[in-house]
Scaffold this active site. Structure first.
Site, mmCIF file in Angstrom:
data_model
loop_
_atom_site.group_PDB
_atom_site.id
_atom_site.type_symbol
_atom_site.label_atom_id
_atom_site.label_comp_id
_atom_site.label_asym_id
_atom_site.label_seq_id
_atom_site.Cartn_x
_atom_site.Cartn_y
_atom_site.Cartn_z
ATOM 1 N N ASP A 286 -28.585 7.963 -59.419
ATOM 2 C CA ASP A 286 -28.032 7.997 -58.057
ATOM 3 C C ASP A 286 -26.803 7.108 -57.936
ATOM 4 O OD1 ASP A 286 -30.139 9.686 -57.291
ATOM 5 O OD2 ASP A 286 -31.437 7.977 -56.894
ATOM 6 N N ASP B 14 -27.403 5.429 -65.159
ATOM 7 C CA ASP B 14 -28.149 5.463 -63.906
ATOM 8 C C ASP B 14 -27.984 6.882 -63.338
ATOM 9 O OD1 ASP B 14 -29.415 4.559 -61.495
ATOM 10 O OD2 ASP B 14 -27.441 4.261 -60.602
ATOM 11 N N LYS C 173 -36.131 -1.154 -62.217
ATOM 12 C CA LYS C 173 -34.958 -2.018 -62.357
ATOM 13 C C LYS C 173 -34.928 -3.014 -61.198
ATOM 14 C CE LYS C 173 -32.190 1.540 -62.235
ATOM 15 N NZ LYS C 173 -30.978 2.333 -62.161
#
Length: 188
Positions: A9, A7, A103
């Site tokens: 962030d 991922d 997501k």
């Protein structure tokens, strides 16, 4: 080649306050422990694929061209440290859209698997939110959740792998162990 899915962030870059979007490279800040862990894994032959939601694009708060610039700069900075980012996959869709790529929908995971020739059942995804756990489960890959604790979270089950660590450096042993089992390789 060992591929670790990541991922962005809150995992590679520091997470901003809720509702605040990273608008420029100049505001980007790496998570130092993640970079150290990525360097360590890169020395062991790992490459990385980043999969990230960036709804600021759909909301008109961030330009797609700036998100691309952020990812080019991020990739260049990490490459200078010996870390290979094979590709960064971005879902620009808003949370209320019927997206197959945002997501927790696994669309970008399937696309990355096809384009880079890896089996989702043999990789891990590293993220910092329950939504990351949901997409890992939906995609059929294992999950490493970076969080202070899992007790107060409604984390979905994952029959591949699920571990919770405060930082990516804390997760290194679990990551290495998973890939040793997955590939049957003797590297350490």
């Amino acid at each position: 080649m060992k591929i670790l899915l990541m991922d962005r962030d809150g995992t590679i870059s520091r997470k901003l306050a809720p509702g605040v979007y990273l608008e420029s490279w100049e505001a980007f800040e790496f998570c130092p422990d993640t970079v150290v862990a990525m360097q360590d894994l890169a020395r062991d032959g790992f490459s990385f694929v980043v999969i990230t939601n960036q709804s600021g694009i759909a909301r008109g708060l961030v330009k797609a061209s700036e998100v691309d610039r952020i990812h080019r700069k991020m990739t260049t900075e990490l490459a200078a440290l010996g870390i290979t980012i094979l590709e960064t996959y971005v879902s620009p869709d808003s949370p209320d859209s019927p997206s197959t790529t945002r997501k927790p929908a696994p669309g970008l995971f399937h696309q990355a698997s096809r384009e880079h020739g890896f089996c989702l059942g043999e990789v891990l995804y590293v993220g910092d939110e329950v939504r990351d756990c949901e997409v890992a489960s939906a995609a059929g890959c294992g999950m490493v959740l970076l969080a202070k604790s899992a007790c107060d979270r409604n984390i979905p089950e994952n029959d591949r792998h699920l571990s919770v660590h405060e930082s990516m450096t804390d997760a290194l042993d679990d990551i290495r162990s998973y890939y040793r089992r997955s590939s049957g390789s003797p590297w350490s």
